[in-house]
Design a protein around this motif. Structure first.
Motif, PDB file in Angstrom:
ATOM      1  N   UNK A  19       0.716  -1.276  -0.102  1.00  0.00           N
ATOM      2  CA  UNK A  19       0.180  -0.207  -0.207  1.00  0.00           C
ATOM      3  C   UNK A  19       0.884   1.174   0.206  1.00  0.00           C
ATOM      4  N   UNK A  20       1.917   1.080   0.847  1.00  0.00           N
ATOM      5  CA  UNK A  20       2.538   2.321   0.772  1.00  0.00           C
ATOM      6  C   UNK A  20       3.500   2.735  -0.582  1.00  0.00           C
ATOM      7  N   UNK A  21       3.980   1.386  -1.005  1.00  0.00           N
ATOM      8  CA  UNK A  21       4.678   1.400  -2.337  1.00  0.00           C
ATOM      9  C   UNK A  21       3.808   2.123  -3.414  1.00  0.00           C
ATOM     10  N   UNK A  22       2.646   1.720  -3.592  1.00  0.00           N
ATOM     11  CA  UNK A  22       1.520   2.018  -4.367  1.00  0.00           C
ATOM     12  C   UNK A  22       1.226   3.747  -4.333  1.00  0.00           C
ATOM     13  N   UNK A  23       1.126   4.133  -3.016  1.00  0.00           N
ATOM     14  CA  UNK A  23       0.779   5.640  -2.803  1.00  0.00           C
ATOM     15  C   UNK A  23       2.148   6.281  -3.167  1.00  0.00           C
ATOM     16  N   UNK A  24       3.118   5.862  -2.670  1.00  0.00           N
ATOM     17  CA  UNK A  24       4.465   6.602  -3.204  1.00  0.00           C
ATOM     18  C   UNK A  24       4.744   6.603  -4.377  1.00  0.00           C
ATOM     19  N   UNK A  25       4.724   5.663  -5.211  1.00  0.00           N
ATOM     20  CA  UNK A  25       4.827   5.403  -6.755  1.00  0.00           C
ATOM     21  C   UNK A  25       6.256   4.698  -6.821  1.00  0.00           C
ATOM     22  N   UNK A  26       6.456   3.876  -5.911  1.00  0.00           N
ATOM     23  CA  UNK A  26       7.730   3.167  -6.019  1.00  0.00           C
ATOM     24  C   UNK A  26       7.266   1.816  -5.999  1.00  0.00           C
ATOM     25  N   UNK A  27       8.364   0.760  -6.336  1.00  0.00           N
ATOM     26  CA  UNK A  27       7.950  -0.642  -6.315  1.00  0.00           C
ATOM     27  C   UNK A  27       8.046  -1.122  -4.786  1.00  0.00           C
ATOM     28  N   UNK A  28       7.351  -2.212  -4.545  1.00  0.00           N
ATOM     29  CA  UNK A  28       7.221  -2.773  -3.046  1.00  0.00           C
ATOM     30  C   UNK A  28       8.594  -3.009  -2.742  1.00  0.00           C
ATOM     31  N   UNK A  29       9.441  -3.428  -3.616  1.00  0.00           N
ATOM     32  CA  UNK A  29      10.772  -3.975  -3.111  1.00  0.00           C
ATOM     33  C   UNK A  29      11.443  -2.776  -2.486  1.00  0.00           C
ATOM     34  N   UNK A  30      11.347  -1.717  -2.760  1.00  0.00           N
ATOM     35  CA  UNK A  30      11.878  -0.211  -2.545  1.00  0.00           C
ATOM     36  C   UNK A  30      11.432  -0.245  -1.048  1.00  0.00           C
ATOM     37  N   UNK A  31      10.376  -0.464  -0.815  1.00  0.00           N
ATOM     38  CA  UNK A  31       9.972  -0.324   0.754  1.00  0.00           C
ATOM     39  C   UNK A  31      10.563  -1.342   1.638  1.00  0.00           C
ATOM     40  N   UNK A  32      10.636  -2.578   0.913  1.00  0.00           N
ATOM     41  CA  UNK A  32      11.246  -3.541   1.635  1.00  0.00           C
ATOM     42  C   UNK A  32      12.703  -3.212   2.107  1.00  0.00           C
ATOM     43  N   UNK A  33      13.475  -2.777   0.864  1.00  0.00           N
ATOM     44  CA  UNK A  33      15.066  -2.393   1.116  1.00  0.00           C
ATOM     45  C   UNK A  33      15.084  -1.352   2.153  1.00  0.00           C
ATOM     46  N   UNK A  34      14.073  -0.362   2.141  1.00  0.00           N
ATOM     47  CA  UNK A  34      14.196   0.629   3.445  1.00  0.00           C
ATOM     48  C   UNK A  34      14.144  -0.019   4.755  1.00  0.00           C
ATOM     49  N   UNK A  35      13.016  -0.916   4.938  1.00  0.00           N
ATOM     50  CA  UNK A  35      12.946  -1.627   6.194  1.00  0.00           C
ATOM     51  C   UNK A  35      14.020  -2.405   6.396  1.00  0.00           C
TER      52      UNK A  35
END
Length: 51
Positions: A19-35
């Motif tokens: 959901x965060x990735x979609x709202x920010x316009x980035x791939x989900x894997x990017x959010x995972x990398x940040x985490x």
């Protein structure tokens, strides 16, 4: 420490990685990398933080 705060903020907001990735316009894997505290650009962090 920053990765934990990021994950906690997402959890508190009730957002999944997808959901965060979609709202920010980035791939989900990017959010995972940040985490995982992987190398992330300031531009990407800004997109996620302001979503």
């Amino acid at each position: 420490m920053a990765a934990y705060k990021f994950m906690k903020a997402c959890e508190d907001a009730g957002l999944t990685q997808r959901e965060l990735a979609a709202a920010a316009g980035v791939p989900q894997r990017t959010v995972a990398r940040v985490e995982l505290a992987d190398n992330t650009s300031l531009d990407t962090l800004d997109k996620l933080a302001t979503t």
